[in-house]
Enzyme design. Sequence first.
Site, short mmCIF file in Angstrom:
data_model
loop_
_atom_site.label_atom_id
_atom_site.label_comp_id
_atom_site.label_asym_id
_atom_site.label_seq_id
_atom_site.Cartn_x
_atom_site.Cartn_y
_atom_site.Cartn_z
N TYR A 88 0.85 -1.18 0.00
CA TYR A 88 0.00 0.00 0.00
C TYR A 88 0.89 1.23 0.00
O TYR A 88 1.87 1.30 0.74
CB TYR A 88 -0.90 0.00 1.25
CG TYR A 88 -1.76 1.24 1.39
CD1 TYR A 88 -2.80 1.49 0.50
CD2 TYR A 88 -1.53 2.16 2.42
CE1 TYR A 88 -3.60 2.62 0.64
CE2 TYR A 88 -2.33 3.29 2.55
CZ TYR A 88 -3.36 3.52 1.66
OH TYR A 88 -4.15 4.64 1.81
N ASP A 136 9.17 2.89 -0.09
CA ASP A 136 8.12 3.52 0.68
C ASP A 136 8.29 3.07 2.13
O ASP A 136 7.88 1.99 2.52
CB ASP A 136 6.74 3.13 0.13
CG ASP A 136 5.61 3.77 0.92
OD1 ASP A 136 5.88 4.34 1.99
OD2 ASP A 136 4.46 3.68 0.45
N LYS A 170 4.03 8.89 9.02
CA LYS A 170 3.79 8.31 10.34
C LYS A 170 4.81 8.81 11.38
O LYS A 170 4.67 9.94 11.84
CB LYS A 170 3.71 6.79 10.23
CG LYS A 170 2.55 6.42 9.27
CD LYS A 170 2.11 4.99 9.26
CE LYS A 170 0.80 4.88 8.49
NZ LYS A 170 0.88 4.23 7.19
C1 LIG Z 1 0.26 4.73 5.85
C2 LIG Z 1 1.01 4.50 4.60
C3 LIG Z 1 0.91 5.35 3.48
C4 LIG Z 1 -0.08 6.49 3.43
O1 LIG Z 1 0.17 7.43 4.41
P1 LIG Z 1 -1.05 8.42 4.84
O2 LIG Z 1 -0.40 9.36 5.81
O3 LIG Z 1 -2.09 7.54 5.43
O4 LIG Z 1 -1.51 9.11 3.61
C5 LIG Z 1 1.72 5.12 2.40
N1 LIG Z 1 2.59 4.10 2.38
C6 LIG Z 1 2.72 3.26 3.42
C7 LIG Z 1 3.73 2.17 3.35
C8 LIG Z 1 1.92 3.42 4.55
O5 LIG Z 1 2.04 2.56 5.57
#
Ligand SMILES: *Cc1c(COP(=O)(O)O)cnc(C)c1O
Length: 427
Positions: A147, A242, A270
Amino acid sequence: MSDLPQKSQQEYFEQSKALVPGGVHSPVRSFKGLHTTPRFFKKAKGAKIWDTDGKDYLDFCMSFGPLILGHANEDVENSLKAQLARGWSYGACEPYSLELANFLVERLPHIDQIRFVNSGTEAVMTAVRLARGASKRNKIIKFNGCYHGHLDSLLIKAGSGLAGTSEATSAGVPSNVTEDTLILELGDLAAVREVLERHPNDVAVIAVEPLPANNGLLPQPIEFLQGLRSLATEFGAYLLFDEVISGFRMGFGGMAEQTGIEPDMVCYGKIIGGGLPVGAVAAKKEIMEHLAPVGGVYQAGTLSANPLAMVGGLETLKQMTPEKYQQLEANTQKIVETLLEWFKNYDNGKFSGLNIVSRGSLFWIHPGAAPSNASNIPADLTDKFYELFSVLLEKGIYLAPNAYEVSFVSLAHDDQTIAELKERLYS
Ligand SMILES: *Cc1c(COP(=O)(O)O)cnc(C)c1O
């Protein structure tokens, strides 16, 4: 909080559903499939969170990752209070983001510039545009089960046909967008090579969660990540890590540091904001300077590098010493062992078919053997999870309300919390 209206959880949810689609501002909060209403929380401290009825829970969701120090950490609170007194948005240059940028660039050898945005989604969106703009290529390789936020071009799953074909996971994503995203299975380097050979000069970026943690926890062998690195280099595509979850969690430098693999671009989110809305895209200067105002790739934000969020993030990150990571991992292991032991014992072994995979301060509960990619996650996961979730919720133990979400341990999950976990499990 004494001025909150006296309402049941059900009443809050009904009112919320009337005002907000599905009653929530992010879908996973809705407890869909869990046959109970979401809890409305009014306060949190350390490893605990209180619902509006006053019942407290040991929190293993922790806002889905940002709160590595625990809820309402005092040092972070003090830094936020100090910033509040100085104002909370200038829309102009300020020294607070500079301090955070400097702190990060000094410690992360794979980056020398960074741009702050407001979420992980925005960070990935920026990275994808940057990769396309800098390479003058269109296509993106993404892996099934990773994701990357809710941008159109990555809100896409594997199609039923050939490797590399795709379809949108959301309504509203046009087919000309899905066409340029090529979806492959985690672990399958041969398929990555095949797709790169099929589009030799058109893949801008290979995007991967180096520790896939959004669709279960699916740790990959280092050879897979090394293989992506060399294929990206061979075919002139950028490698994007990511690290929105794994950054500052799998050690300070995330998976890039842990594996020694240097991505071309990295996204953070995060933990980088310590619970305030922050994301970041970072890379070497040659790549980053394709962004406006130096280069032609546009990106902007009214609230970007918001000073309140910057000081909260910096205070959080400053506390993350190597000893803290060891402590986090040791406590996570104790929590995992406690849960596994209880799975065997509870109600004549009702949960004895459940296992846990963990890395660092993340863990994920699943039935059967640990799956290696999204396609071999067992079909009965959600049913099994629902039973467990309800029992734990009743006992005052709060997991992320979805079977595919991982659990997060913070530094506030100390020995006292672990003792309390045992007490609650066996009560
Ligand atoms: C949480 C997350 C996102 C998206 O971040 P948001 O602050 O919710 O937009 C993208 N990539 C990864 C790996 C994530 O865990």
